[in-house]
Motif scaffolding. Structure first.
Motif, PDB file in Angstrom:
ATOM      1  N   ASP A  92       0.824  -1.200   0.000  1.00 38.74           N
ATOM      2  CA  ASP A  92       0.000   0.000   0.000  1.00 38.74           C
ATOM      3  C   ASP A  92       0.862   1.256   0.000  1.00 38.74           C
ATOM      4  O   ASP A  92       0.537   2.254  -0.660  1.00 38.74           O
ATOM      5  CB  ASP A  92      -0.960  -0.002   1.191  1.00 38.74           C
ATOM      6  N   LEU A 152      -5.303   7.934   0.073  1.00 36.54           N
ATOM      7  CA  LEU A 152      -6.397   7.059  -0.317  1.00 36.54           C
ATOM      8  C   LEU A 152      -5.967   5.595  -0.392  1.00 36.54           C
ATOM      9  O   LEU A 152      -6.833   4.704  -0.427  1.00 36.54           O
ATOM     10  CB  LEU A 152      -6.952   7.488  -1.682  1.00 36.54           C
ATOM     11  N   VAL A 156      -4.706   0.410   3.298  1.00 46.72           N
ATOM     12  CA  VAL A 156      -5.589  -0.591   2.698  1.00 46.72           C
ATOM     13  C   VAL A 156      -4.893  -1.951   2.771  1.00 46.72           C
ATOM     14  O   VAL A 156      -3.762  -2.089   2.323  1.00 46.72           O
ATOM     15  CB  VAL A 156      -5.915  -0.232   1.236  1.00 46.72           C
ATOM     16  N   THR A 163      -9.452  -6.864  -0.576  1.00 44.26           N
ATOM     17  CA  THR A 163      -8.642  -5.691  -0.902  1.00 44.26           C
ATOM     18  C   THR A 163      -9.394  -4.714  -1.798  1.00 44.26           C
ATOM     19  O   THR A 163      -9.430  -3.510  -1.550  1.00 44.26           O
ATOM     20  CB  THR A 163      -7.334  -6.118  -1.581  1.00 44.26           C
ATOM     21  N   VAL A 166     -12.338  -2.931  -0.013  1.00 52.00           N
ATOM     22  CA  VAL A 166     -11.866  -1.905   0.927  1.00 52.00           C
ATOM     23  C   VAL A 166     -11.353  -0.682   0.170  1.00 52.00           C
ATOM     24  O   VAL A 166     -11.645   0.459   0.537  1.00 52.00           O
ATOM     25  CB  VAL A 166     -10.770  -2.484   1.847  1.00 52.00           C
ATOM     26  N   GLN A 167     -10.588  -0.915  -0.910  1.00 56.16           N
ATOM     27  CA  GLN A 167     -10.045   0.203  -1.662  1.00 56.16           C
ATOM     28  C   GLN A 167     -11.156   1.020  -2.322  1.00 56.16           C
ATOM     29  O   GLN A 167     -11.140   2.251  -2.271  1.00 56.16           O
ATOM     30  CB  GLN A 167      -9.069  -0.288  -2.730  1.00 56.16           C
ATOM     31  N   ARG A 168     -12.137   0.353  -2.896  1.00 61.64           N
ATOM     32  CA  ARG A 168     -13.226   1.080  -3.553  1.00 61.64           C
ATOM     33  C   ARG A 168     -14.042   1.853  -2.523  1.00 61.64           C
ATOM     34  O   ARG A 168     -14.444   2.999  -2.756  1.00 61.64           O
ATOM     35  CB  ARG A 168     -14.118   0.131  -4.345  1.00 61.64           C
ATOM     36  N   ARG A 170     -12.928   3.069   0.190  1.00 61.71           N
ATOM     37  CA  ARG A 170     -12.113   4.220   0.592  1.00 61.71           C
ATOM     38  C   ARG A 170     -12.340   5.393  -0.371  1.00 61.71           C
ATOM     39  O   ARG A 170     -12.443   6.551   0.047  1.00 61.71           O
ATOM     40  CB  ARG A 170     -10.635   3.813   0.602  1.00 61.71           C
ATOM     41  N   LEU A 171     -12.423   5.094  -1.649  1.00 59.01           N
ATOM     42  CA  LEU A 171     -12.671   6.146  -2.636  1.00 59.01           C
ATOM     43  C   LEU A 171     -14.038   6.788  -2.424  1.00 59.01           C
ATOM     44  O   LEU A 171     -14.178   8.020  -2.458  1.00 59.01           O
ATOM     45  CB  LEU A 171     -12.591   5.569  -4.054  1.00 59.01           C
ATOM     46  N   GLU A 173     -15.908   6.794   0.303  1.00 64.55           N
ATOM     47  CA  GLU A 173     -15.970   7.516   1.577  1.00 64.55           C
ATOM     48  C   GLU A 173     -15.301   8.888   1.486  1.00 64.55           C
ATOM     49  O   GLU A 173     -15.637   9.803   2.242  1.00 64.55           O
ATOM     50  CB  GLU A 173     -15.325   6.672   2.671  1.00 64.55           C
ATOM     51  N   ALA A 174     -14.349   9.021   0.547  1.00 63.41           N
ATOM     52  CA  ALA A 174     -13.693  10.311   0.349  1.00 63.41           C
ATOM     53  C   ALA A 174     -14.537  11.251  -0.508  1.00 63.41           C
ATOM     54  O   ALA A 174     -14.123  12.381  -0.794  1.00 63.41           O
ATOM     55  CB  ALA A 174     -12.325  10.117  -0.295  1.00 63.41           C
TER      56      ALA A 174
END
Length: 252
Positions: A92, A152, A156, A163, A166-168, A170-171, A173-174
């Motif tokens: 990450d 971002l 992660v 994975t 969680v990454q998507r 994170r996007l 949520e931002a």
């Protein structure tokens, strides 16, 4: 996106294309292909996958093409690429550092999807803030950011079956508007290799697999780039993210 900041150009010619990769040396790459392949054969397949990926990137409109490399470049590197070393740290952190080196829109891919095409990599950030390419194993094979923000990616968990989700998330949520790319199968195991070669029978990867193991059966359902959906509203995207099982292709 900060409304106080002026809009940057967002067309394909303004995008930096990043490829994060390892030097294809025996024992350092594609270790899950061994067995049935020897370490030398696995490295040859990794090199072929990297060659196909780099050639697809070279044929894609871009502002810059950057290979973020763990190791040293070889004869497999085509012209037109900048080469920068990967930083130390977890995956990450290395992905975050790759984006930190960009001053405008960027799309990152790994070396595990030799079936990738210039059509898949030609992205336009007009109307969206991020691109996300899920992989079948639960990770992701592509990640694009209109305004690269290393935060971002940091934290992660990588190389898990959640994975990508969680990454998507994170996007979303931002507050980013996420546009999804088609789901691809990345190469980790021997069955993955067969499937990827069948999806791109004219590539270097398929040729190398044929050299090592004989002809690859044709795929009746080879993935064809599908029309990209429009921007995903944040609320709906957040709901999708909680259900997603997107993969870890680039994040490996």
């Amino acid at each position: 996106m900060d409304p106080a900041c002026p809009e940057r150009p967002q067309g394909p010619e303004d995008v930096t294309l990043l490829v994060i990769a390892k030097e294809p040396r025996p024992g350092r790459v594609k270790t899950r292909l061994t067995p049935p392949f020897t370490p030398e054969e696995a490295a040859a397949l990794a090199e072929a996958a990297l060659v196909d990926t780099l050639h697809a990137v070279a044929a894609t409109p871009a502002r810059r093409r950057v290979l973020v490399l763990d190791g040293a470049p070889g004869a497999w590197l085509p012209d037109g690429f900048e080469v920068v070393p990967q930083c130390a740290g977890t995956l990450d952190e290395r992905l975050a550092a790759a984006f930190a080196g960009c001053d405008g829109p960027a799309l990152l891919v790994g070396m595990d999807t030799p079936q990738v095409t210039p059509e898949l990599l030609t992205v336009d950030f007009a109307g969206c803030d991020a691109y996300f390419g899920p992989a079948e194993d639960g990770g992701f094979w592509a990640l694009g950011l209109a305004e690269p923000d290393p935060a971002l990616l940091r934290g992660v968990p990588m190389s898990t079956d959640t994975t990508g989700a969680v990454q998507r998330a994170r996007l979303v949520e931002a507050g980013l508007r996420v546009r999804d790319l088609p789901r691809l199968r990345d190469v980790d195991t021997a069955p993955d290799a067969t499937a990827a070669a069948a999806a791109a029978p004219g590539g270097s990867f398929a040729a190398e697999l044929t050299r090592l193991r004989g002809p690859v059966p044709s795929s009746p359902t080879s993935p064809v780039p599908s029309p990209l959906p429009g921007p995903v509203p944040a609320q709906a995207a957040g709901q999708d993210a909680t259900r997603a099982t997107a993969g870890r292709g680039a994040a490996r």
